[in-house]
Design a protein around this motif. Structure first.
Motif, mmCIF file in Angstrom:
data_model
loop_
_atom_site.group_PDB
_atom_site.id
_atom_site.type_symbol
_atom_site.label_atom_id
_atom_site.label_comp_id
_atom_site.label_asym_id
_atom_site.label_seq_id
_atom_site.Cartn_x
_atom_site.Cartn_y
_atom_site.Cartn_z
ATOM 1 N N GLY A 84 0.547 -1.253 -0.038
ATOM 2 C CA GLY A 84 0.070 0.004 -0.059
ATOM 3 C C GLY A 84 0.553 1.174 0.039
ATOM 4 N N TRP A 85 2.093 1.005 -0.093
ATOM 5 C CA TRP A 85 3.033 2.404 -0.186
ATOM 6 C C TRP A 85 3.683 2.689 -1.257
ATOM 7 C CZ3 TRP A 85 3.108 -0.601 4.600
ATOM 8 C CH2 TRP A 85 2.364 0.214 5.960
ATOM 9 N N ILE A 86 4.250 3.616 -1.814
ATOM 10 C CA ILE A 86 5.182 3.908 -2.980
ATOM 11 C C ILE A 86 6.303 4.666 -2.225
ATOM 12 C CG2 ILE A 86 5.568 4.763 -5.199
ATOM 13 C CD1 ILE A 86 2.685 4.617 -5.624
ATOM 14 N N TRP A 87 7.570 4.324 -2.324
ATOM 15 C CA TRP A 87 8.580 4.740 -1.706
ATOM 16 C C TRP A 87 9.650 5.452 -2.828
ATOM 17 C CZ3 TRP A 87 7.627 -0.023 0.112
ATOM 18 C CH2 TRP A 87 6.830 0.188 1.278
ATOM 19 N N GLU A 88 10.275 6.625 -2.646
ATOM 20 C CA GLU A 88 11.206 7.142 -3.737
ATOM 21 C C GLU A 88 12.643 6.327 -3.360
ATOM 22 O OE1 GLU A 88 12.585 9.235 -6.430
ATOM 23 O OE2 GLU A 88 10.982 10.058 -5.657
ATOM 24 N N MET A 89 13.037 5.868 -4.434
ATOM 25 C CA MET A 89 14.664 5.370 -4.396
ATOM 26 C C MET A 89 15.466 6.191 -4.917
ATOM 27 S SD MET A 89 14.116 1.202 -4.918
ATOM 28 C CE MET A 89 15.881 1.027 -4.361
ATOM 29 N N GLY A 90 15.017 6.939 -6.129
ATOM 30 C CA GLY A 90 16.081 7.868 -6.547
ATOM 31 C C GLY A 90 15.557 8.242 -7.757
ATOM 32 N N SER A 91 16.184 9.331 -8.385
ATOM 33 C CA SER A 91 15.778 10.054 -9.783
ATOM 34 C C SER A 91 16.781 9.012 -10.847
ATOM 35 C CB SER A 91 16.287 11.404 -9.868
ATOM 36 O OG SER A 91 17.611 11.786 -9.607
ATOM 37 N N THR A 92 17.610 8.562 -10.353
ATOM 38 C CA THR A 92 18.459 7.348 -11.197
ATOM 39 C C THR A 92 18.808 6.275 -10.675
ATOM 40 O OG1 THR A 92 20.508 7.980 -10.466
ATOM 41 C CG2 THR A 92 19.845 9.484 -12.142
ATOM 42 N N ILE A 93 19.183 4.898 -11.583
ATOM 43 C CA ILE A 93 19.429 3.723 -10.959
ATOM 44 C C ILE A 93 20.431 3.867 -9.897
ATOM 45 C CG2 ILE A 93 20.717 2.988 -12.813
ATOM 46 C CD1 ILE A 93 18.400 0.844 -10.744
ATOM 47 N N GLU A 94 21.593 4.967 -10.269
ATOM 48 C CA GLU A 94 22.671 5.095 -9.385
ATOM 49 C C GLU A 94 22.240 5.438 -8.142
ATOM 50 O OE1 GLU A 94 23.856 5.166 -13.615
ATOM 51 O OE2 GLU A 94 22.328 6.340 -12.314
ATOM 52 N N ASP A 95 21.413 6.487 -8.032
ATOM 53 C CA ASP A 95 20.845 6.989 -6.745
ATOM 54 C C ASP A 95 20.094 5.949 -6.058
ATOM 55 O OD1 ASP A 95 21.610 9.642 -7.250
ATOM 56 O OD2 ASP A 95 19.718 10.316 -7.900
ATOM 57 N N ALA A 96 19.184 4.943 -6.647
ATOM 58 C CA ALA A 96 18.521 3.931 -6.048
ATOM 59 C C ALA A 96 19.526 2.696 -5.644
ATOM 60 C CB ALA A 96 17.594 3.109 -7.162
ATOM 61 N N LEU A 97 20.493 2.644 -6.191
ATOM 62 C CA LEU A 97 21.468 1.850 -5.700
ATOM 63 C C LEU A 97 22.325 2.079 -4.412
ATOM 64 C CD1 LEU A 97 23.179 0.565 -9.043
ATOM 65 C CD2 LEU A 97 21.992 -0.944 -7.511
ATOM 66 N N GLU A 98 22.599 3.555 -4.392
ATOM 67 C CA GLU A 98 23.247 4.074 -3.089
ATOM 68 C C GLU A 98 22.205 3.870 -2.033
ATOM 69 O OE1 GLU A 98 25.861 6.043 -2.320
ATOM 70 O OE2 GLU A 98 26.743 4.973 -4.008
ATOM 71 N N LEU A 99 20.962 4.195 -2.309
ATOM 72 C CA LEU A 99 20.143 3.929 -1.187
ATOM 73 C C LEU A 99 19.866 2.443 -0.681
ATOM 74 C CD1 LEU A 99 17.786 5.456 0.595
ATOM 75 C CD2 LEU A 99 16.191 4.736 -1.231
#
Length: 122
Positions: free
Chosen positions: A85-100
Motif C-alpha cells: 500500500g505504499w510507494i517509496w522514492e528510491m532515486g531519480s536515477t538507477i545510481e541513486d537507487a543503488l546508493e539508497l
C-alpha cells in the motif's frame, strides 16, 4: 517495457546487491536489492498501473527490495519501490537507487500511501 527498464535489466539482471549499512541511521535496511527480470515482471502490471495513476509516468518492474517490495523504473529513469500500500522514492536515477539500497544513505521517503494507510515512514 520502457527502454530504461530494458537497459537496466540487460546490464544488471540477475545481480543481487547486499546492503552495506543494515541498521540505519535512516531506516532498517537488511534485505538485498535483487534485479530479477522474471519475477519482477510476474503479475506486476496492476501495481505498475497504480503507480502510474499516483505519480504519473510509465513504470516497469525491475526487481525486489526492502520488505519484498517491487522496484519499478520510470521511462525517464526515476526509481520507486512499491508494496503493502505504499510507494517509496528510491532515486531519480538507477545510481541513486543503488546508493539508497546499499547504504541507506538518506531517509526513505514515502511518495504515496493507499487510502486508510498513514505514510511510512513519516
Amino acid at each position: 517495457m520502457n527502454p530504461k527498464a530494458e537497459e537496466i535489466l540487460f546490464a544488471l539482471g540477475g545481480l543481487v546487491i547486499e546492503p552495506v549499512n543494515k541498521s540505519g541511521p535512516n531506516f532498517s535496511n537488511d534485505e538485498p536489492f535483487n534485479f530479477d527480470p522474471i519475477s519482477a515482471g510476474a503479475g506486476q502490471r496492476a501495481l505498475a498501473l497504480e503507480i502510474e495513476e499516483a505519480l504519473g509516468g510509465r513504470y516497469f518492474p525491475i526487481g525486489e527490495w526492502l520488505s519484498y517490495s517491487s522496484v519499478f523504473v520510470e521511462a525517464g529513469g526515476r526509481v520507486v519501490a512499491a508494496g503493502l500500500g505504499w510507494i517509496w522514492e528510491m532515486g531519480s536515477t538507477i545510481e541513486d537507487a543503488l546508493e539508497l539500497a546499499a547504504r541507506a544513505d538518506r531517509p526513505l521517503v514515502c511518495l504515496h500511501s493507499d487510502a486508510g494507510l498513514e505514510p511510512w515512514p513519516r
